[in-house]
Write an enzyme that holds these catalytic residues in place. Structure first.
Site: not given
Ligand code: NAP
Ligand code: GDP
Length: 314
Positions: A10-12, A15-16, A138, A165, A181, A189
């Protein structure tokens, strides 16, 4: 000098890319880092996963790859989120065991905690009851990482651990309004509403509370966990600050200097009201760690989004 070869799945992603950025100034001479995307290997495939382990022979793995999405993406595809994440996690941990990887850090999330709980939630409460219905797929897939880590440790002595996180945002996020998210969704938006002269829409009531972490802060903490943290049990990586969706939306509007109207679409889901997570364990290890103030992090992310609007994920 023995090199530590760290494979970042997930380096792309959000978080990566944050980790890659921090390592521009914080890498050590005995470390080599390999950042994978899905183009290097589809981690749903056992044979493609094995091929990258064979090619790079990592000594450490940061497992970030996952099917990731916001509330609305999860609500539409719980089955896919469950199956795809279970498969990827099992492939990565099985190959890490087979190729004698010394340490694996995988990624859980505060949104997988029990829905009905007391607050604040801490690391010991992860399995104390079902997650919120909106993202059960998830959540169960991610919870199983903690269970498998325990299995690999007890049966084989593997040092496979995980971090938890809170909601992450920053440059290279997924700004797709339907899939992403809340922060990247609201930024996209706001950008559109400003361009089109239309009202800015907040989905839901705006009342739910969230903790947010800037991807560059999370990156620093991730690197610390990889180098220093010795426990198998997970550690929450979150700020102390909890903020309503409404307040975060207005901070984003301020960063855009948005002057138009604002609407709340209250027929849209709010999701879990709050998931207040304690960072007491983190603070015991790193009492001095300074999080970037949320206004600064939002401003930097808005600037990045504007500058990369044509090419970023949206
Ligand atoms: P992201 O931006 O959506 O990136 C997902 C990464 O996973 C990309 O590098 C993607 O590669 C790779 N990936 C997805 N499907 C794959 C597959 N089938 N084979 C190989 N690689 C694959 O996600 P992120 O937000 O950085 O999340 C990173 C980690 O943090 C995840 O484990 C997530 O659950 C966790 N996390 C995220 C959040 C958040 O708010 N974002 C919060 C808590 C925990 P491509 O670029 O090639 O598609
Ligand atoms: P969560 O933190 O895992 O619930 O996921 P999200 O990052 O998608 O946040 C969801 C919260 O943000 C909910 O309370 C939604 O009603 C609110 N929200 C408001 N506007 C948006 C939007 O444009 N996109 C998303 N994803 N959530 C929104």
């Amino acid at each position: 000098m023995v090199k530590e070869v760290t494979l970042v799945t997930g380096g792309s992603g959000l978080v990566g890319k944050g980790i890659e950025k921090i390592l521009e100034t914080d890498s050590l001479p005995d470390e080599e880092w390999i950042f994978l995307s899905s183009k290097d290997a589809n981690l749903l495939s056992e044979s493609e996963t094995e091929a990258v382990f064979e090619k790079y022979r990592p000594t450490r793995v940061l497992h970030l790859a996952a099917q990731v999405g916001g509330l609305f993406a999860n609500m539409k595809a719980n089955c896919d989120f469950l199956r795809n994440n279970m498969k990827m996690n099992d492939n990565i941990l099985a190959m890490s065991h087979k190729y004698n990887v010394k340490k694996v850090v995988s990624c859980l999330s505060t949104c997988i905690f029990p829905d009905k709980t007391t607050y604040p939630i801490d690391e010991t409460m992860l399995h104390n009851g079902p997650p919120h219905d909106s993202n059960f797929g998830y959540s169960y897939a991610k919870r199983m990482i903690d269970v498998i880590n325990r299995g690999y440790y007890e049966q084989y002595g593997c040092q496979f651990t995980s971090v938890i996180p809170c909601n992450v945002f920053g440059p290279h996020d997924n700004f797709n309004i339907q899939q992403g998210h809340v922060i990247p969704g609201l930024m996209h938006k706001a950008y559109k509403a400003q361009q089109d002269g239309t009202a800015f829409q907040i989905w839901g009531t705006g009342a739910p509370l969230r903790q947010f972490i800037y991807s560059l802060d999370l990156a620093r903490l991730f690197i610390w966990v990889l180098r220093e943290y010795q426990e198998i049990e997970p550690i929450i990586l979150a700020t102390e600050e909890e903020i309503s969706i409404k307040d975060v939306a207005f901070k984003i509007l301020e960063a855009f200097e948005f002057k138009g109207g604002v609407e709340f679409l209250t027929d849209k889901a709010d999701g879990q009201f709050k998931k207040t997570a304690s960072n007491t364990k983190l603070r015991k290890y790193l009492p001095e760690f300074k999080f970037t103030p949320i206004d600064v992090a939002i401003k930097e992310t808005v600037e990045w989004f504007k500058a990369n609007h044509e090419t970023c994920r949206k």
